[in-house]
Design a protein around this motif. Sequence first.
Motif, PDB file in Angstrom:
ATOM      1  N   GLN A 231       0.852  -1.199   0.000  1.00 48.51           N
ATOM      2  CA  GLN A 231       0.000   0.000   0.000  1.00 48.51           C
ATOM      3  C   GLN A 231       0.884   1.243   0.000  1.00 48.51           C
ATOM      4  O   GLN A 231       1.975   1.241   0.591  1.00 48.51           O
ATOM      5  CB  GLN A 231      -0.907   0.014   1.227  1.00 48.51           C
ATOM      6  N   VAL A 277      -7.146  -0.783  -0.265  1.00 50.03           N
ATOM      7  CA  VAL A 277      -6.394   0.136   0.606  1.00 50.03           C
ATOM      8  C   VAL A 277      -7.107   0.158   1.953  1.00 50.03           C
ATOM      9  O   VAL A 277      -8.316   0.398   2.011  1.00 50.03           O
ATOM     10  CB  VAL A 277      -6.340   1.551  -0.010  1.00 50.03           C
ATOM     11  N   THR A 304      -4.018   7.412  -2.808  1.00 48.13           N
ATOM     12  CA  THR A 304      -3.570   6.180  -2.134  1.00 48.13           C
ATOM     13  C   THR A 304      -3.810   5.025  -3.104  1.00 48.13           C
ATOM     14  O   THR A 304      -4.706   5.113  -3.952  1.00 48.13           O
ATOM     15  CB  THR A 304      -4.377   5.900  -0.846  1.00 48.13           C
ATOM     16  N   ALA A 306      -2.734   0.448  -3.872  1.00 49.65           N
ATOM     17  CA  ALA A 306      -1.957  -0.744  -3.510  1.00 49.65           C
ATOM     18  C   ALA A 306      -1.480  -1.408  -4.791  1.00 49.65           C
ATOM     19  O   ALA A 306      -2.238  -1.529  -5.763  1.00 49.65           O
ATOM     20  CB  ALA A 306      -2.804  -1.719  -2.710  1.00 49.65           C
TER      21      ALA A 306
END
Length: 379
Positions: A231, A277, A304, A306
């Motif tokens: 992540q 995430v 964000t 992963a």
Amino acid sequence: MSNDVLIVGGGTVGLATGFELVRKGTPVTLFEKGKAGHGTSWQAAGMLAPDAEIGFEELELYELNRESLRRWPDFAERVETASGVNVDYRDEGTLIVADDRDSAEALRRLYEFQEEQGLNVEWLTGEEARKIEPFVAPRLSAAVYAPSDHQVDNRQLLTALREAFVAEGGTLHEETPVAAVAPDEATPAVVTEDGTRVEGKEVVVAAGVWSRDLDGLTPDAQPPVRPVKGQMIQLRRERPFDLQHVIRGPDAYLAPKSSGRIVVGATSEEMGFDTTVTAGGLYDLLEGAWEVVPGIYDLPVDDTWAGLRPASRDHAPLLGRTAAPGVIMATGHYRHGILLTPVTAEEVATLVRTGETSDWLGPFAPTRFPNAQSPSPTA
Ligand code: FAD
Ligand code: GLY
């Protein structure tokens, strides 16, 4: 039927290998299931960090990593010239930092090992570390400076590689998943998901963590790769905050790019193909990053995600001929695929063009696993 080399997968490995082949006059057709460059390579941090990331049991891999770093400046220049896209090659080095007694002891063990191996590293007090990088925390207990480690912006690299491959005459089929590989000594082929069969001179499998999913390979030729989830968080630089070095703390790293992206990573999770995430993942990363670089506290969070690292059973890549005739593997780059791009691309291109396996590829033969059916390290 064509005389092209057929590459499955348009990540850093497939695109760079294609680029090295076409620029030397070997025709290449590359098949990418989505948009080229947007697999794991897009999700990475872009660190070229053999010294900071050296593993106690991984000296052969370290030699390959070092060799690839040595080739990086020329490779970056070639790709930039062919594409007209800057890859943000930066050479400020890595600061590996400790923020309490336990992490300082672990860092001391790493430093002693690095010294034993003759690496270019320097032990620093917290105060000395702040002279090199003023944005590290005032209360650091110790640091190791690895000035030979470098970095690129991997997203700019992928954009450049795609442009460079096409500019040099490579044929790129995006949104074209390959369902199967058909091994053959003289005319190996790939079969796309819509049933089209394309024959070529060689097939190079560079499908990253998805390389095991291709039909048509006998179990002894299937690459034992598995996904290891990472992540990540992207912060945006806002001055006066102006971090310049890659910082590696005990629980998170930060990689600042010239564009203002600051990539904070990464978790390491055995979760199969899950790319969720999670609150816990973000919490751990933010806390780990804030402890070593407190100035991130007020920065905006841009994104964000992963990504899935393609890990082999010994965490080293699979490079070279397989048990399947006409099929070459270039996968399993795990944590180092951006770093390993030049050496992989150049040496695999040489293998395709000359038929010779170089000394660099030798130790990483895909045939080294006695039981390739299982991707797990414990099987
Ligand atoms: P990919 O980039 O995944 O490319 C494979 C491509 O194949 C994909 O585009 C996919 O769509 C395509 N494909 C798959 N199946 C098919 C099919 N059947 N038909 C057609 N196309 C197909 N490495 C470093 O060196 N430095 C770092 O700082 C770093 N940080 C990382 C941080 C994180 C969080 C993660 C997850 C990885 C990191 N890595 C780093 C590792 C690096 O990202 C990988 O090793 C590297 O990207 C692997 O490249 P690849 O080309 O093999 O895979
Ligand atoms: N090499 C950095 C990572 O895998 O997270």
